[in-house]
Enzyme design. Structure first.
Site, PDB file in Angstrom:
ATOM      1  N   TYR A   1      59.684   1.136  74.665  1.00  0.00           N
ATOM      2  CA  TYR A   1      59.651   0.975  73.206  1.00  0.00           C
ATOM      3  C   TYR A   1      58.308   0.425  72.763  1.00  0.00           C
ATOM      4  O   TYR A   1      57.700   0.934  71.811  1.00  0.00           O
ATOM      5  CB  TYR A   1      60.777   0.042  72.752  1.00  0.00           C
ATOM      6  CG  TYR A   1      60.723  -0.277  71.273  1.00  0.00           C
ATOM      7  CD1 TYR A   1      61.150   0.658  70.330  1.00  0.00           C
ATOM      8  CD2 TYR A   1      60.231  -1.503  70.812  1.00  0.00           C
ATOM      9  CE1 TYR A   1      61.082   0.379  68.974  1.00  0.00           C
ATOM     10  CE2 TYR A   1      60.169  -1.787  69.467  1.00  0.00           C
ATOM     11  CZ  TYR A   1      60.597  -0.841  68.550  1.00  0.00           C
ATOM     12  OH  TYR A   1      60.513  -1.129  67.205  1.00  0.00           O
ATOM     13  N   CYS A   2      57.822  -0.626  73.440  1.00  0.00           N
ATOM     14  CA  CYS A   2      56.516  -1.178  73.085  1.00  0.00           C
ATOM     15  C   CYS A   2      55.427  -0.127  73.241  1.00  0.00           C
ATOM     16  O   CYS A   2      54.510  -0.042  72.417  1.00  0.00           O
ATOM     17  CB  CYS A   2      56.201  -2.398  73.954  1.00  0.00           C
ATOM     18  SG  CYS A   2      57.165  -3.875  73.538  1.00  0.00           S
ATOM     19  N   ALA A   3      55.517   0.672  74.293  1.00  0.00           N
ATOM     20  CA  ALA A   3      54.514   1.718  74.509  1.00  0.00           C
ATOM     21  C   ALA A   3      54.488   2.713  73.349  1.00  0.00           C
ATOM     22  O   ALA A   3      53.414   3.151  72.924  1.00  0.00           O
ATOM     23  CB  ALA A   3      54.785   2.450  75.824  1.00  0.00           C
TER      24      ALA A   3
ATOM     25  N   LYS B   1      55.211   2.058  70.273  1.00  0.00           N
ATOM     26  CA  LYS B   1      54.635   1.385  69.108  1.00  0.00           C
ATOM     27  C   LYS B   1      53.141   1.095  69.298  1.00  0.00           C
ATOM     28  O   LYS B   1      52.379   1.095  68.324  1.00  0.00           O
ATOM     29  CB  LYS B   1      55.415   0.106  68.797  1.00  0.00           C
ATOM     30  CG  LYS B   1      56.869   0.378  68.395  1.00  0.00           C
ATOM     31  CD  LYS B   1      56.960   1.360  67.225  1.00  0.00           C
ATOM     32  CE  LYS B   1      58.377   1.536  66.719  1.00  0.00           C
ATOM     33  NZ  LYS B   1      58.457   2.438  65.545  1.00  0.00           N
TER      34      LYS B   1
ATOM     35  N   GLY C   1      63.302   8.208  57.780  1.00  0.00           N
ATOM     36  CA  GLY C   1      64.285   7.277  58.344  1.00  0.00           C
ATOM     37  C   GLY C   1      64.792   6.320  57.300  1.00  0.00           C
ATOM     38  O   GLY C   1      64.862   5.112  57.534  1.00  0.00           O
TER      39      GLY C   1
ATOM     40  N   SER D   1      55.673  -2.115  65.161  1.00  0.00           N
ATOM     41  CA  SER D   1      56.471  -3.302  65.471  1.00  0.00           C
ATOM     42  C   SER D   1      55.495  -4.316  66.012  1.00  0.00           C
ATOM     43  O   SER D   1      54.417  -3.956  66.507  1.00  0.00           O
ATOM     44  CB  SER D   1      57.524  -2.979  66.528  1.00  0.00           C
ATOM     45  OG  SER D   1      58.012  -4.156  67.147  1.00  0.00           O
TER      46      SER D   1
ATOM     47  N   ARG E   1      68.873   3.735  56.424  1.00  0.00           N
ATOM     48  CA  ARG E   1      69.308   2.434  56.928  1.00  0.00           C
ATOM     49  C   ARG E   1      68.098   1.529  57.108  1.00  0.00           C
ATOM     50  O   ARG E   1      66.952   1.961  57.030  1.00  0.00           O
ATOM     51  CB  ARG E   1      70.052   2.572  58.248  1.00  0.00           C
ATOM     52  CG  ARG E   1      69.216   3.182  59.368  1.00  0.00           C
ATOM     53  CD  ARG E   1      69.932   3.140  60.701  1.00  0.00           C
ATOM     54  NE  ARG E   1      71.208   3.807  60.665  1.00  0.00           N
ATOM     55  CZ  ARG E   1      72.053   3.861  61.684  1.00  0.00           C
ATOM     56  NH1 ARG E   1      71.744   3.233  62.810  1.00  0.00           N
ATOM     57  NH2 ARG E   1      73.193   4.497  61.593  1.00  0.00           N
TER      58      ARG E   1
ATOM     59  N   ASN F   1      64.889  17.091  60.291  1.00  0.00           N
ATOM     60  CA  ASN F   1      64.776  16.835  61.721  1.00  0.00           C
ATOM     61  C   ASN F   1      63.292  16.651  62.025  1.00  0.00           C
ATOM     62  O   ASN F   1      62.521  17.611  62.020  1.00  0.00           O
ATOM     63  CB  ASN F   1      65.354  17.997  62.525  1.00  0.00           C
ATOM     64  CG  ASN F   1      65.211  17.804  64.027  1.00  0.00           C
ATOM     65  OD1 ASN F   1      64.680  16.791  64.487  1.00  0.00           O
ATOM     66  ND2 ASN F   1      65.673  18.767  64.801  1.00  0.00           N
TER      67      ASN F   1
END
Length: 282
Positions: free
Chosen positions: A151-153, A155, A11, A137, A14, A58
């Site tokens: 999202y938290c899950a 991470k 990744g 995060s 960016r 990918n």
């Protein structure tokens, strides 16, 4: 003889990934960097081919991952530091996000990193050395963000498997570190990197308010400098002792301290109940 470490960064076109690649190249490291679209590397297209290897990959395709890693090994002969950085943000309460939206966030943020780990470990075990940094995060340490549950899950999952990974590979001379960044001034909150729920439920006022705050107030005003975060990772990788847990940013540090204090307070408050569940002596 080349003595600088070889890095693999996913990744990397960016955000924190790109900042890390730039800092690594400035400091003379050899870097293999992955992205879904090689045009994302236009900012560093003129980098020395002896030090920079762009790889179109990918992460959800094991064959693509294997091909990319083999290309890196054919080019540089080894890998010393692996940074699983690829991922994206997904906003939405647990009720409003569809199964497809939730699973896709897990696919990229969790299983993409696992694919890299699975394919890179044979080389690291062969070398009997290496460092793996999995970028989570601060939302992977404290989930007190309404509308960010999935999202938290993802991470939290990264943090969990990193802890197990560290225990599994320690005897091979390999380390694993989970990195918890706070808010850094990247494009993470941009429309290209942050997905909104397809079917929002307006009744979730706290989630909508936090969503608006991220888009209208936090974006562009984050306190963290991604290039300083990149240099922090480089410094840690060159150190003799690599941590299992690494928080980046004063905000992440403070949120971690608050979470630890809260857990300790509740742990002691309910200590008697916690310990009341054992079999009694005959």
């Amino acid at each position: 003889m080349e003595t600088k470490k070889v890095w693999l960064v996913t990744g990397a076109s960016r955000g924190l990934g790109l900042a890390l690649v730039k800092e690594l190249l400035v400091n003379g490291y050899r870097v293999a960097a992955t992205t879904r679209d090689l045009s994302g590397f236009s900012a560093i297209a003129n980098s020395s081919p002896q030090h920079f290897l762009p790889i179109q990959m990918n992460l959800l395709d094991e064959h693509s991952v294997q091909q990319g890693i083999q290309k890196m090994l054919d080019t540089f002969g080894r890998v010393d530091v692996v940074v699983n950085n690829a991922g994206y943000g997904q906003i939405g309460t647990l009720e409003e996000l569809t199964d497809q939206e939730s699973r896709r966030n897990f696919d990229v943020n969790v299983f993409g990193s696992l694919n890299i780990i699975r394919k890179i470990l044979p080389q690291l075990r062969k070398q009997q050395s290496g460092a793996i940094f999995n970028i989570a995060s601060v939302g992977g340490f404290t989930g007190n963000f309404p509308g960010w549950g999935i999202y938290c899950a993802t991470k939290f999952a990264v943090a969990g498997f990193t802890e197990s990974l560290a225990a599994e590979v320690k005897s091979f001379g390999i380390t694993a570190t989970v990195v918890y960044p706070g808010y850094f001034r990247t494009d993470f909150l941009s429309d290209e990197s942050l997905n909104l729920p397809a079917q929002p439920i307006l009744e979730y006022k706290e989630a909508r308010a936090l969503e608006a705050a991220h888009k209208e107030q936090i974006q562009g005003n984050q306190a963290g400098d991604p290039h300083k975060a990149a240099n922090a990772l480089i410094e840690i990788a060159e150190g003799k002792e690599l941590p299992l847990h690494l928080f980046l940013g004063s905000d992440a540090f403070q949120m971690a301290e608050a979470k630890i204090a809260e857990v300790q307070q509740q742990l002691h408050k309910f200590e008697a109940i916690s310990k009341s569940t054992e079999f009694s002596a005959a």
